[in-house]
Write an enzyme that holds these catalytic residues in place. Structure first.
Site, short mmCIF file in Angstrom:
data_model
loop_
_atom_site.label_atom_id
_atom_site.label_comp_id
_atom_site.label_asym_id
_atom_site.label_seq_id
_atom_site.Cartn_x
_atom_site.Cartn_y
_atom_site.Cartn_z
N GLN A 199 5.21 26.37 38.39
CA GLN A 199 4.54 27.66 38.55
C GLN A 199 5.51 28.71 38.04
O GLN A 199 6.38 29.17 38.77
CB GLN A 199 4.17 27.87 40.01
N GLY A 240 -4.16 32.47 46.58
CA GLY A 240 -3.71 31.41 45.68
C GLY A 240 -3.17 31.93 44.36
O GLY A 240 -3.27 33.12 44.06
N HIS A 241 -2.68 31.02 43.56
CA HIS A 241 -2.07 31.41 42.28
C HIS A 241 -3.12 31.93 41.29
O HIS A 241 -4.25 31.49 41.29
CB HIS A 241 -1.26 30.27 41.66
N ASN A 242 -2.67 32.88 40.50
CA ASN A 242 -3.47 33.45 39.41
C ASN A 242 -4.65 34.31 39.91
O ASN A 242 -5.47 34.74 39.10
CB ASN A 242 -4.04 32.36 38.49
N SER A 260 -7.05 31.43 40.88
CA SER A 260 -7.71 32.00 39.70
C SER A 260 -8.98 32.77 40.01
O SER A 260 -9.73 33.14 39.11
CB SER A 260 -8.03 30.91 38.67
#
Lengths: 356, 356, 356
Positions: A199, A240-242, A260
């Site tokens: 990441q 969460g990521h993005n 995302s």
């Protein structure tokens, strides 16, 4: 109710832009709701239905609307009581700001820069090339990673961790235990094991953001996770990521947002809402507590339930649900009346807590 | 997209076992998805439908499948794009490893042992008789309890707490705020109060485990809580006492697992899944987000809903649910047609958000 | 099973008020459940159905009920096996108490007071005018705010944050990562932004309270958040501002309670229960896991589901739910039989995981 600063009725009215009634020199020493009223304080009376109780309580004065009648009672009239009350709390109880300066036990890397008037608390660690804005407060036991940037006038409470490269905008406020920039959750099965997807992007947090205790915002995989300016998050939220949120969103406690996913401007997710990954939530969407959002949601929608539906439809479903057992019986009766034999297909459902 | 290391197309292809096309000496300096493409980077193009966008983007080269046609574009072909992309990220962005050694502010008990090449960060505290494996990294502000063991090459991020006696296997990675080995939740009512059941066992974590930020794994009552090797947990997961998970499970954010529950090999619990206590979940079970699992679940099941049901059945129920109000009306019409008078038994259901 | 202290059968029986059978001088060195039995330990045998397994296991003695027959086996009979077992665990595995005294690295403000026999661990920070009760244990890396009070004999595990003014009663136990007294979540939209409502009250925690890892309890707006004595909270619980819980409540992991909600005495909220704000929950209410509580709930109610309903009703609904698709079909058949043409109103419902 805490003892606050002493402010006269007249000075308070002027400070909050309200119209005073009564002795302008009356000294007030705090503000509270009606249920906690004590002598000397100003209480909020937002609706005439509380007037009787308000008149009976020991409070010295009211903060109220333009048209409430309370002859003889000192008061301040304002247009927006809730907002004016927030300002009163600021005035009576100004937040104590720790002394500027770097505590002797803090470990600040020599390549880091610390702005003028910033406070670095006991045992706080600031990594290589990190930049701490002027007037920022890092309480004790904060860890700031390498190349991270903390905007001016931010307040970071004890035991927050800001991972490497994370950027936090001006005047943001991050409560204890929040973790910003840990790895997003990304793995690929390689036939033998879950292979980690590094990441390598980071988190960008806008200005005037508030982040609650023990909330987590993961760093992006190759593009940054972004939190819009003015967004406020409660405790134990998971981002969460993005993910990208618009400005001025409200994320209540224990919300979880999958990777995302994007949120528009001013989205409100009530407590424990879950949002799947790769979902687009339009501007101004409001989701009731415990909603499960699996799909793109158009701007302005008010939704609830799991899977999420328009709140209006969900209300009808919730009303109808308790009648389902009765409905089964009624349909059986209709069938018998018409001589229809339905095979008993009871799936012998296993439901929770049957034996309990 | 961060500037990564510079790697030629040829070297990259060789390192990831792919087939290069184009100038082998082309220098690449990072990797990203299509939406973040920048000059000089390699972008992932997994499906022909993205080819047009990929050809229009500024990326220098593609990482793609065996059969995509992109004449003239430098690229690397691989069998598994996602997996190869993970390897590219490792190569372009190797994780920086802090210098080995014990920071002068760390408090390491004299009875503790620290392996060769390990890093102990600022203010980290290592308890009596604890053992830190060779090459392990304890970031600043980690607390390791007495008799705890941290395997070789583990990475423990800031503000993780490892309670006494907890064992963590090799190469595991524990993110900030995770708490391993706090007391399991056990009380007995003694007629006057909730009497505490001491939690005297510990937690055993296998090797190659990843644990997300603010995740909690409780110590066992008299038998250890066990996390299988290769299992990966996201943020804010809660694992109760005496739980045992198999290897290679995936527990997504905000999952909660009740005490004494067991998970087989390769179980996947999506976000916010709740599992009751004393439940056995078979190998390879996959539970969708927000599933509530109350019962033993056979190996290989795909489940969703609360209470959990086979996903296929749950889909049918979710499809039918919005028609429930209509169904009530239709059954009423049928009854009227047949002259049946059902008493109006409307339970005047109280549902959320009605007035809002 | 850990090696515990050595205690003879006779001494153990006397200490827990049980009736011994067999050699009173038999030395025991631990206690466990049946599945972990090892030579030398006492195992809990609560029900005759486990007798056969118990007799076959290597344990040295049983802890059992008044009437179980196990001729020749050393045992201790008690009225309440679970409770007696908790006492045995205390005796075999007394919790190690760190040495009293203030660690040289602790930063204790000169205006703070520390009671006799208290322990202040490495790097722990105690704020201005804070008061630490006699015999209290603050483990390493705890942060205690200004004017906070920690009662006598409390145990505060590493990396707990107690904000300013918070009061914790005697003998309470707070696990790592818990955050007590962060700001409640209060904002008013002022036309341009979410304007912060200062949270100027604090948190009052009674005596004999246990608070799990990473649990958050927010400070009140103008009246304190209150946790009743004897209440036990599991990990990752969220308690909003102005909440008041009665004594002896049990809040299981990942419960979330909205602002200004009140819980009576002895309320039990199982895992992941969510409670809306401004709700009153009566004495002794028991809510099953994953319940969503939106309304006032009368004392003694047993509830489940979302929205919460009486558990008995919810069981009927859960049983009926899987028959809903079948019911749609059956009603269609009835209509056809009677020549009723219902327009096909299928709302083409969008449900989760359809493609997966």
């Amino acid at each position: 109710v805490r003892e606050g600063k002493q402010i006269t009725l007249g000075a308070l009215a002027e400070a909050i832009g309200g119209e005073p009634e009564g002795d302008l020199n009356l000294v007030l020493s705090g503000a509270s709701g009606l249920e906690d009223a004590q002598p000397g304080v100003l209480v909020r009376v937002e609706h005439p239905k509380f007037l009787e109780a308000a008149l009976a309580c020991p409070a010295a004065a009211f903060l109220t609307t333009r048209d409430l009648k309370a002859p003889g009672k000192p008061l301040v009239r304002v247009k927006e009581v809730k907002l004016a009350f927030a300002r009163c709390l600021e005035l009576f109880y100004p937040e104590e700001r720790p002394q500027p300066g770097i505590h002797p036990t803090a470990v600040v890397d020599e390549t880091a820069s610390v702005g003028e008037g910033a406070t670095i608390g006991a045992y706080t660690v600031v990594g290589k090339h990190a930049r701490i804005g002027s007037g920022a407060v890092l309480h004790p036991h904060v860890v700031i990673g390498d190349y991270a940037q903390i905007g001016e006038e931010c307040v970071i409470f004890p035991q927050v961790v800001i991972y490497d490269q994370v950027v936090v905008g001006a005047r943001s406020r991050i409560h204890s235990g929040a973790i910003i920039g840990a790895d997003g959750f990304g793995f690929v099965w390689d036939g033998r094991r879950h292979y980690k997807v590094p990441q390598v992007a980071t988190v960008q947090i806008g200005s005037d953001v508030e982040i609650g205790a023990n909330t987590c915002i993961d760093r992006g995989t190759t593009s940054d996770t972004v939190i819009g300016s003015g967004t406020k998050m409660d405790n134990q939220v998971q981002v969460g990521h993005n993910v990208a949120t618009g400005p001025d969103c409200l994320l209540i406690a224990q919300v979880g947002i999958g990777g995302s996913t994007t949120l528009g401007r001013g989205v409100v997710l009530a407590g424990k809402v879950g949002v799947a990954d790769h979902v687009r939530i339009g501007d101004g969407v409001v989701a009731g507590a415990l909603t499960g959002i699996w799909r793109d949601t158009p701007a302005g929608a008010r939704i609830s339930g799991n899977p999420a539906r328009p709140h209006r439809d969900m209300l009808r479903i919730w009303h109808a649900t308790p009648r389902l057992p009765e409905l089964l019986r009624r349909v059986g009766a209709l069938e018998r009346r018409l001589g229809i034999h339905e095979p008993a297909s009871d799936p012998e459902e296993d439901v929770p807590g049957e034996s309990g």
